[in-house]
Design a protein around this motif. Structure first.
Motif, PDB file in Angstrom:
ATOM      1  N   VAL A  59       0.843  -1.201   0.000  1.00 21.05           N
ATOM      2  CA  VAL A  59       0.000   0.000   0.000  1.00 21.05           C
ATOM      3  C   VAL A  59       0.877   1.249   0.000  1.00 21.05           C
ATOM      4  CG1 VAL A  59      -1.627   1.346   1.395  1.00 21.05           C
ATOM      5  CG2 VAL A  59      -2.014  -1.102   1.031  1.00 21.05           C
ATOM      6  N   LEU A  60       1.934   1.244   0.803  1.00 26.46           N
ATOM      7  CA  LEU A  60       2.865   2.370   0.826  1.00 26.46           C
ATOM      8  C   LEU A  60       3.506   2.567  -0.549  1.00 26.46           C
ATOM      9  CD1 LEU A  60       4.416   4.565   2.376  1.00 26.46           C
ATOM     10  CD2 LEU A  60       6.057   2.793   3.046  1.00 26.46           C
ATOM     11  N   SER A  61       3.874   1.476  -1.183  1.00 29.17           N
ATOM     12  CA  SER A  61       4.476   1.540  -2.516  1.00 29.17           C
ATOM     13  C   SER A  61       3.522   2.181  -3.522  1.00 29.17           C
ATOM     14  CB  SER A  61       4.859   0.131  -2.973  1.00 29.17           C
ATOM     15  OG  SER A  61       5.243   0.133  -4.316  1.00 29.17           O
ATOM     16  N   LEU A  62       2.281   1.735  -3.519  1.00 26.01           N
ATOM     17  CA  LEU A  62       1.298   2.296  -4.448  1.00 26.01           C
ATOM     18  C   LEU A  62       1.049   3.775  -4.171  1.00 26.01           C
ATOM     19  CD1 LEU A  62      -1.281  -0.609  -4.646  1.00 26.01           C
ATOM     20  CD2 LEU A  62       0.070   0.303  -6.522  1.00 26.01           C
ATOM     21  N   ALA A  63       0.969   4.139  -2.895  1.00 24.18           N
ATOM     22  CA  ALA A  63       0.734   5.541  -2.538  1.00 24.18           C
ATOM     23  C   ALA A  63       1.897   6.415  -2.996  1.00 24.18           C
ATOM     24  CB  ALA A  63       0.515   5.668  -1.037  1.00 24.18           C
ATOM     25  N   LEU A  64       3.114   5.951  -2.768  1.00 25.04           N
ATOM     26  CA  LEU A  64       4.278   6.730  -3.199  1.00 25.04           C
ATOM     27  C   LEU A  64       4.298   6.917  -4.713  1.00 25.04           C
ATOM     28  CD1 LEU A  64       7.164   5.327  -0.967  1.00 25.04           C
ATOM     29  CD2 LEU A  64       6.178   7.621  -0.900  1.00 25.04           C
ATOM     30  N   MET A  65       4.000   5.853  -5.442  1.00 24.62           N
ATOM     31  CA  MET A  65       4.023   5.935  -6.901  1.00 24.62           C
ATOM     32  C   MET A  65       2.926   6.873  -7.403  1.00 24.62           C
ATOM     33  SD  MET A  65       5.607   5.004  -9.644  1.00 24.62           S
ATOM     34  CE  MET A  65       6.570   3.559  -9.267  1.00 24.62           C
ATOM     35  N   ALA A  66       1.755   6.789  -6.800  1.00 22.19           N
ATOM     36  CA  ALA A  66       0.630   7.596  -7.262  1.00 22.19           C
ATOM     37  C   ALA A  66       0.790   9.076  -6.946  1.00 22.19           C
ATOM     38  CB  ALA A  66      -0.664   7.080  -6.634  1.00 22.19           C
ATOM     39  N   LEU A  67       1.422   9.391  -5.828  1.00 23.58           N
ATOM     40  CA  LEU A  67       1.474  10.774  -5.363  1.00 23.58           C
ATOM     41  C   LEU A  67       2.772  11.502  -5.683  1.00 23.58           C
ATOM     42  CD1 LEU A  67      -0.201  10.191  -1.892  1.00 23.58           C
ATOM     43  CD2 LEU A  67      -1.273  11.050  -3.987  1.00 23.58           C
ATOM     44  N   SER A  68       3.725  10.816  -6.277  1.00 22.13           N
ATOM     45  CA  SER A  68       5.037  11.420  -6.483  1.00 22.13           C
ATOM     46  C   SER A  68       5.314  11.735  -7.945  1.00 22.13           C
ATOM     47  CB  SER A  68       6.117  10.482  -5.965  1.00 22.13           C
ATOM     48  OG  SER A  68       7.388  11.001  -6.267  1.00 22.13           O
ATOM     49  N   ASN A  69       6.038  12.814  -8.150  1.00 22.23           N
ATOM     50  CA  ASN A  69       6.565  13.145  -9.483  1.00 22.23           C
ATOM     51  C   ASN A  69       8.084  13.033  -9.498  1.00 22.23           C
ATOM     52  OD1 ASN A  69       4.085  13.699 -10.673  1.00 22.23           O
ATOM     53  ND2 ASN A  69       4.071  15.757  -9.809  1.00 22.23           N
ATOM     54  N   ASP A  70       8.662  12.724  -8.368  1.00 23.65           N
ATOM     55  CA  ASP A  70      10.106  12.649  -8.194  1.00 23.65           C
ATOM     56  C   ASP A  70      10.604  11.251  -8.571  1.00 23.65           C
ATOM     57  OD1 ASP A  70      12.721  13.419  -7.178  1.00 23.65           O
ATOM     58  OD2 ASP A  70      12.245  12.143  -5.452  1.00 23.65           O
ATOM     59  N   LEU A  71      11.636  11.175  -9.401  1.00 26.07           N
ATOM     60  CA  LEU A  71      12.162   9.894  -9.863  1.00 26.07           C
ATOM     61  C   LEU A  71      12.673   9.036  -8.711  1.00 26.07           C
ATOM     62  CD1 LEU A  71      12.924   7.945 -12.133  1.00 26.07           C
ATOM     63  CD2 LEU A  71      15.099   9.161 -12.316  1.00 26.07           C
ATOM     64  N   LEU A  72      13.402   9.633  -7.772  1.00 20.26           N
ATOM     65  CA  LEU A  72      13.933   8.861  -6.646  1.00 20.26           C
ATOM     66  C   LEU A  72      12.803   8.227  -5.839  1.00 20.26           C
ATOM     67  CD1 LEU A  72      16.299   7.888  -4.955  1.00 20.26           C
ATOM     68  CD2 LEU A  72      16.172  10.034  -3.678  1.00 20.26           C
ATOM     69  N   THR A  73      11.755   8.974  -5.580  1.00 18.59           N
ATOM     70  CA  THR A  73      10.617   8.437  -4.833  1.00 18.59           C
ATOM     71  C   THR A  73       9.949   7.312  -5.606  1.00 18.59           C
ATOM     72  OG1 THR A  73      10.281  10.614  -3.854  1.00 18.59           O
ATOM     73  CG2 THR A  73       8.484   9.051  -3.633  1.00 18.59           C
ATOM     74  N   LYS A  74       9.842   7.459  -6.915  1.00 21.82           N
ATOM     75  CA  LYS A  74       9.254   6.397  -7.733  1.00 21.82           C
ATOM     76  C   LYS A  74      10.111   5.132  -7.698  1.00 21.82           C
ATOM     77  CE  LYS A  74       6.530   9.242 -10.757  1.00 21.82           C
ATOM     78  NZ  LYS A  74       6.020   9.423 -12.092  1.00 21.82           N
ATOM     79  N   LEU A  75      11.431   5.292  -7.737  1.00 17.10           N
ATOM     80  CA  LEU A  75      12.315   4.125  -7.645  1.00 17.10           C
ATOM     81  C   LEU A  75      12.211   3.467  -6.268  1.00 17.10           C
ATOM     82  CD1 LEU A  75      15.471   5.347  -9.595  1.00 17.10           C
ATOM     83  CD2 LEU A  75      13.757   3.662 -10.327  1.00 17.10           C
ATOM     84  N   ILE A  76      12.071   4.267  -5.222  1.00 17.97           N
ATOM     85  CA  ILE A  76      11.871   3.710  -3.877  1.00 17.97           C
ATOM     86  C   ILE A  76      10.557   2.928  -3.830  1.00 17.97           C
ATOM     87  CG2 ILE A  76      11.380   4.337  -1.461  1.00 17.97           C
ATOM     88  CD1 ILE A  76      13.491   6.595  -1.832  1.00 17.97           C
ATOM     89  N   SER A  77       9.539   3.446  -4.506  1.00 16.40           N
ATOM     90  CA  SER A  77       8.261   2.744  -4.586  1.00 16.40           C
ATOM     91  C   SER A  77       8.422   1.379  -5.258  1.00 16.40           C
ATOM     92  CB  SER A  77       7.260   3.604  -5.357  1.00 16.40           C
ATOM     93  OG  SER A  77       6.070   2.906  -5.559  1.00 16.40           O
ATOM     94  N   VAL A  78       9.177   1.340  -6.344  1.00 16.37           N
ATOM     95  CA  VAL A  78       9.451   0.076  -7.037  1.00 16.37           C
ATOM     96  C   VAL A  78      10.196  -0.877  -6.101  1.00 16.37           C
ATOM     97  CG1 VAL A  78      10.745  -0.983  -8.940  1.00 16.37           C
ATOM     98  CG2 VAL A  78       9.443   1.112  -9.331  1.00 16.37           C
ATOM     99  N   MET A  79      11.149  -0.346  -5.368  1.00 13.21           N
ATOM    100  CA  MET A  79      11.937  -1.176  -4.448  1.00 13.21           C
ATOM    101  C   MET A  79      11.066  -1.734  -3.320  1.00 13.21           C
ATOM    102  SD  MET A  79      15.334   1.218  -4.433  1.00 13.21           S
ATOM    103  CE  MET A  79      16.410   0.174  -3.471  1.00 13.21           C
ATOM    104  N   LEU A  80      10.145  -0.944  -2.813  1.00 10.18           N
ATOM    105  CA  LEU A  80       9.246  -1.432  -1.763  1.00 10.18           C
ATOM    106  C   LEU A  80       8.358  -2.562  -2.275  1.00 10.18           C
ATOM    107  CD1 LEU A  80       8.196   1.934  -0.074  1.00 10.18           C
ATOM    108  CD2 LEU A  80       9.592   0.111   0.931  1.00 10.18           C
ATOM    109  N   ALA A  81       7.809  -2.396  -3.471  1.00 12.37           N
ATOM    110  CA  ALA A  81       6.976  -3.449  -4.054  1.00 12.37           C
ATOM    111  C   ALA A  81       7.788  -4.720  -4.273  1.00 12.37           C
ATOM    112  CB  ALA A  81       6.363  -2.975  -5.364  1.00 12.37           C
ATOM    113  N   SER A  82       9.009  -4.556  -4.712  1.00  8.67           N
ATOM    114  CA  SER A  82       9.885  -5.701  -4.933  1.00  8.67           C
ATOM    115  C   SER A  82      10.191  -6.430  -3.629  1.00  8.67           C
ATOM    116  CB  SER A  82      11.187  -5.224  -5.579  1.00  8.67           C
ATOM    117  OG  SER A  82      12.117  -6.268  -5.640  1.00  8.67           O
TER     118      SER A  82
END
Length: 142
Positions: A59-82
Motif C-alpha cells: 500500500v505504501l508503494s502504491l501511494a508513493l508511486m501515485a502521489l510522487s513526481n520525483d524519480l527517486l521516490t518512484k524508484l523507492i516505490s518500485v523497491m518497496l513493491a519488490s
C-alpha cells in the motif's frame, strides 16, 4: 504492484536521462534481499505478521508511486513493491514444503534476476547494443 511497475518502466524514467534498466535493477535487488532475510526469519515470525507487513509495504508503494513526481521516490516505490514480493514468495513457498530447499530455490531465482538485469543494463546502456538485437539473439539460442 511489481509487474505493473515493470510494465511502466518507460513512464517511470521518461523525464530522466537514466535508462529503463534502472527500474529493472530497482525491482530485482530488494526482492533478492527479502528472500535472503526471509530464509533466516520466516520460521521465527508468525505468518499473519509477515502478511500484514507485506500488505502495508505494498500500500505504501502504491501511494508513493501515485502521489510522487520525483524519480527517486518512484524508484523507492518500485523497491518497496519488490521487497514485499520477495517476502511473499518466501513466506508462501515455505508453507508449501521443505523450508530449506524452497528458500534455496527462492534465493537462486532472485540472484538470476539480478544478474540478468545487470547484464541487460550493461549491454544496452554501456555497450549501446539495441534491445531488439538482444531479443533476436535470444530467439536464435532457442
Amino acid at each position: 504492484c511489481q509487474k505493473v511497475y515493470l510494465s511502466s518502466a518507460h513512464d517511470i524514467v521518461k523525464s530522466s536521462s537514466l535508462p529503463k534498466a534502472i527500474v529493472l535493477i530497482a525491482d530485482i535487488a530488494p526482492s533478492l534481499i527479502a528472500k535472503i532475510l526471509m530464509a533466516r526469519f520466516v520460521g521465527q515470525l508468525r505468518v499473519r505478521t509477515l502478511v500484514s507487513v507485506m500488505c502495508v509495504v505494498n500500500v505504501l508503494s502504491l501511494a508513493l508511486m501515485a502521489l510522487s513526481n520525483d524519480l527517486l521516490t518512484k524508484l523507492i516505490s518500485v523497491m518497496l513493491a519488490s521487497f514485499a514480493m520477495g517476502m511473499g514468495e518466501s513466506v508462501f513457498l515455505t508453507m508449501a514444503g521443505d523450508q530449506r530447499k524452497i528458500m534455496g530455490w527462492s534465493s537462486g531465482t532472485g540472484a538470476s534476476g539480478l544478474i540478468g538485469s545487470a547484464i541487460f543494463f550493461i549491454m544496452t546502456s554501456v555497450l549501446a547494443i539495441p534491445p531488439w538485437r538482444l531479443y533476436t539473439g535470444c530467439l536464435l539460442l532457442l
